[in-house]
Design a protein around this motif. Structure first.
Motif, PDB file in Angstrom:
ATOM      1  N   LEU A  38       0.842  -1.189   0.000  1.00 50.96           N
ATOM      2  CA  LEU A  38       0.000   0.000   0.000  1.00 50.96           C
ATOM      3  C   LEU A  38       0.881   1.245   0.000  1.00 50.96           C
ATOM      4  N   LEU A  39       0.668   2.139  -0.954  1.00 51.53           N
ATOM      5  CA  LEU A  39       1.429   3.382  -1.034  1.00 51.53           C
ATOM      6  C   LEU A  39       0.677   4.540  -0.387  1.00 51.53           C
ATOM      7  N   SER A  40      -0.607   4.663  -0.688  1.00 47.85           N
ATOM      8  CA  SER A  40      -1.404   5.732  -0.085  1.00 47.85           C
ATOM      9  C   SER A  40      -2.880   5.384  -0.182  1.00 47.85           C
ATOM     10  N   LYS A  41      -3.650   6.017   0.690  1.00 46.19           N
ATOM     11  CA  LYS A  41      -5.085   5.753   0.735  1.00 46.19           C
ATOM     12  C   LYS A  41      -5.784   7.007   1.243  1.00 46.19           C
ATOM     13  N   ASN A  42      -6.827   7.419   0.554  1.00 43.88           N
ATOM     14  CA  ASN A  42      -7.561   8.602   0.970  1.00 43.88           C
ATOM     15  C   ASN A  42      -9.050   8.413   0.699  1.00 43.88           C
ATOM     16  N   HIS A  43      -9.866   8.548   1.747  1.00 45.05           N
ATOM     17  CA  HIS A  43     -11.317   8.414   1.605  1.00 45.05           C
ATOM     18  C   HIS A  43     -11.965   9.732   2.012  1.00 45.05           C
ATOM     19  N   TYR A  44     -12.474  10.450   1.034  1.00 47.87           N
ATOM     20  CA  TYR A  44     -13.217  11.675   1.304  1.00 47.87           C
ATOM     21  C   TYR A  44     -14.707  11.353   1.309  1.00 47.87           C
ATOM     22  N   GLU A  45     -15.421  11.825   2.332  1.00 38.42           N
ATOM     23  CA  GLU A  45     -16.873  11.706   2.405  1.00 38.42           C
ATOM     24  C   GLU A  45     -17.416  12.979   3.017  1.00 38.42           C
ATOM     25  N   ASP A  46     -18.518  13.480   2.488  1.00 31.68           N
ATOM     26  CA  ASP A  46     -19.088  14.701   3.067  1.00 31.68           C
ATOM     27  C   ASP A  46     -19.844  14.420   4.358  1.00 31.68           C
ATOM     28  N   ASP A  47     -20.195  13.148   4.577  1.00 32.21           N
ATOM     29  CA  ASP A  47     -20.861  12.761   5.819  1.00 32.21           C
ATOM     30  C   ASP A  47     -20.506  11.305   6.101  1.00 32.21           C
ATOM     31  N   THR A  48     -20.062  11.029   7.321  1.00 36.99           N
ATOM     32  CA  THR A  48     -19.604   9.681   7.654  1.00 36.99           C
ATOM     33  C   THR A  48     -20.737   8.665   7.644  1.00 36.99           C
ATOM     34  N   ASP A  49     -21.877   9.033   8.197  1.00 37.28           N
ATOM     35  CA  ASP A  49     -22.982   8.091   8.335  1.00 37.28           C
ATOM     36  C   ASP A  49     -23.800   7.921   7.057  1.00 37.28           C
ATOM     37  N   ASN A  50     -24.042   9.023   6.366  1.00 40.14           N
ATOM     38  CA  ASN A  50     -24.878   8.956   5.162  1.00 40.14           C
ATOM     39  C   ASN A  50     -24.325   9.908   4.102  1.00 40.14           C
ATOM     40  N   PRO A  51     -23.202   9.563   3.472  1.00 41.94           N
ATOM     41  CA  PRO A  51     -22.569  10.484   2.516  1.00 41.94           C
ATOM     42  C   PRO A  51     -23.406  10.679   1.264  1.00 41.94           C
ATOM     43  N   THR A  52     -23.475  11.912   0.802  1.00 45.51           N
ATOM     44  CA  THR A  52     -24.145  12.220  -0.460  1.00 45.51           C
ATOM     45  C   THR A  52     -23.128  12.305  -1.596  1.00 45.51           C
ATOM     46  N   THR A  53     -21.856  12.310  -1.260  1.00 46.83           N
ATOM     47  CA  THR A  53     -20.780  12.331  -2.244  1.00 46.83           C
ATOM     48  C   THR A  53     -19.515  11.808  -1.580  1.00 46.83           C
ATOM     49  N   PHE A  54     -18.687  11.112  -2.329  1.00 44.61           N
ATOM     50  CA  PHE A  54     -17.424  10.631  -1.773  1.00 44.61           C
ATOM     51  C   PHE A  54     -16.431  10.323  -2.884  1.00 44.61           C
ATOM     52  N   CYS A  55     -15.171  10.203  -2.465  1.00 43.52           N
ATOM     53  CA  CYS A  55     -14.101   9.758  -3.360  1.00 43.52           C
ATOM     54  C   CYS A  55     -13.203   8.830  -2.567  1.00 43.52           C
ATOM     55  N   HIS A  56     -13.209   7.545  -2.892  1.00 44.95           N
ATOM     56  CA  HIS A  56     -12.389   6.549  -2.231  1.00 44.95           C
ATOM     57  C   HIS A  56     -11.215   6.204  -3.154  1.00 44.95           C
ATOM     58  N   TYR A  57     -10.016   6.479  -2.668  1.00 48.51           N
ATOM     59  CA  TYR A  57      -8.817   6.322  -3.501  1.00 48.51           C
ATOM     60  C   TYR A  57      -7.790   5.452  -2.791  1.00 48.51           C
ATOM     61  N   THR A  58      -7.216   4.501  -3.508  1.00 44.36           N
ATOM     62  CA  THR A  58      -6.158   3.653  -2.981  1.00 44.36           C
ATOM     63  C   THR A  58      -5.071   3.491  -4.039  1.00 44.36           C
ATOM     64  N   GLU A  59      -3.829   3.599  -3.615  1.00 49.35           N
ATOM     65  CA  GLU A  59      -2.684   3.433  -4.517  1.00 49.35           C
ATOM     66  C   GLU A  59      -1.787   2.314  -3.976  1.00 49.35           C
ATOM     67  N   ILE A  60      -1.525   1.322  -4.811  1.00 49.63           N
ATOM     68  CA  ILE A  60      -0.697   0.191  -4.400  1.00 49.63           C
ATOM     69  C   ILE A  60       0.399  -0.038  -5.429  1.00 49.63           C
ATOM     70  N   THR A  61       1.360  -0.881  -5.069  1.00 46.57           N
ATOM     71  CA  THR A  61       2.409  -1.257  -6.005  1.00 46.57           C
ATOM     72  C   THR A  61       2.686  -2.748  -5.882  1.00 46.57           C
ATOM     73  N   MET A  62       3.091  -3.361  -6.974  1.00 50.93           N
ATOM     74  CA  MET A  62       3.526  -4.755  -6.979  1.00 50.93           C
ATOM     75  C   MET A  62       4.584  -4.919  -8.066  1.00 50.93           C
ATOM     76  N   SER A  63       5.326  -5.986  -7.987  1.00 51.53           N
ATOM     77  CA  SER A  63       6.387  -6.209  -8.962  1.00 51.53           C
ATOM     78  C   SER A  63       5.788  -6.485 -10.338  1.00 51.53           C
ATOM     79  N   LYS A  64       6.583  -6.247 -11.373  1.00 54.09           N
ATOM     80  CA  LYS A  64       6.116  -6.511 -12.728  1.00 54.09           C
ATOM     81  C   LYS A  64       5.811  -7.996 -12.917  1.00 54.09           C
ATOM     82  N   SER A  65       6.623  -8.840 -12.280  1.00 56.20           N
ATOM     83  CA  SER A  65       6.396 -10.276 -12.422  1.00 56.20           C
ATOM     84  C   SER A  65       5.078 -10.682 -11.797  1.00 56.20           C
ATOM     85  N   ALA A  66       4.745 -10.117 -10.621  1.00 57.60           N
ATOM     86  CA  ALA A  66       3.461 -10.417  -9.973  1.00 57.60           C
ATOM     87  C   ALA A  66       2.309  -9.871 -10.799  1.00 57.60           C
TER      88      ALA A  66
END
Length: 282
Positions: A38-66
């Motif tokens: 895991l390189l980075s992770k960011n979850h934006y939500e305008d409301d935790t319980d009942n979000p009307t908009t959000f952006c869930h982002y995750t950045e990972i890395t793995m070897s070329k062979s994998a």
């Protein structure tokens, strides 16, 4: 005939839900892989319980062979055009010179731009929200080679469909809301900035601003970039004391990266990002 139409509609919704479910399962399988980091992770939500908009982002890395051992159908999980109401593709087999901007936020004030890097691959699918015709889900995955590794970024963005809502762009300057409506700037809305009470609030806000600034590359977006960088400075000056030493270091590295990648060479933007770095060290 009526029964046939109803049955057809039900089958269509089932296919659409299945397509979304397959993409979400794809994202879960990426998270569960043991050969990734895991390189980075960011979850934006305008409301935790009942979000009307959000952006869930995750950045990972793995070897070329994998990465190379992944089944060929891995990226084909993204649906065909008949399943999603809109798709975007930029891969070695599907060249695309265009970029696509996906907004989100309570007033679509944030956005992610896909297709801006020549060496990156992109798959983006859009699905209507069955419960709200003005909302849509956007699923995206992007990947590129870096040395002996492959960097993979995935997004799930939910919010207003800009084609079905007012095309207003809202930013905040000096605590006041500014609406940039097709070039006409109007002020006077109440301040809707999220409250920052602790380091988690700070990091969520900082991460969202960082991602918004990094993705704002289109011509004519100087006003937006300026507003975002001023938000970053304001956040760092008012709430830097909430951070741990490690969080402070992480934010500083992010600011250095934003300065490094500031392709517009705007001295004001660079100066404000440096100002934010100074504030973090106090």
């Amino acid at each position: 005939m009526k029964r046939t139409i109803i049955l057809s509609a039900v089958l269509t919704m089932t296919v659409m839900a299945s397509a979304q479910s397959n993409i979400e399962q794809l994202f879960s399988s990426l998270d569960a892989r043991e050969d990734k980091s895991l390189l980075s992770k960011n979850h934006y939500e305008d409301d935790t319980d009942n979000p009307t908009t959000f952006c869930h982002y995750t950045e990972i890395t793995m070897s070329k062979s994998a990465f190379g051992k992944l089944d060929e159908s891995f990226f084909k999980t993204f649906s065909s055009e008949k399943d999603a109401y809109k798709i975007y593709r930029k891969t070695p087999s599907e060249a695309n010179e265009q970029e696509i901007n996906v907004p989100y936020g309570s007033q679509n004030e944030y956005s992610v731009v896909f297709g801006s890097h020549a060496g990156h691959n992109y798959l983006v699918d859009f699905f209507r929200d069955e419960k709200d015709s003005h909302k849509r889900h956007a699923y995206a995955i992007a990947w590129y080679a870096k040395g002996e590794d492959v960097i993979i970024m995935r997004y799930h963005i939910y919010g207003d469909d800009p084609a079905r809502v007012s095309k207003q762009h809202v930013i905040t300057y000096n605590g006041n809301q500014i609406i940039d409506n097709n070039g006409f700037v109007v002020t006077g809305l109440e301040n809707l900035e999220p409250t920052v009470n602790n380091d988690i609030d700070f990091m969520k806000r900082f991460g969202t601003l960082r991602a918004s600034f990094a993705s704002t590359r289109l011509p004519g977006s100087e006003l937006t970039r300026t507003a975002i960088v001023l938000k970053i400075v304001d956040l760092c000056k008012k709430h830097h004391q909430l951070l741990t030493n490690n969080e402070r270091t992480t934010c500083d590295k992010s600011l250095v990266e934003l300065i490094k990648n500031n392709s517009y060479n705007d001295p004001f933007i660079v100066g404000m990002l440096e100002e934010a770095r100074i504030a973090l060290k106090k």
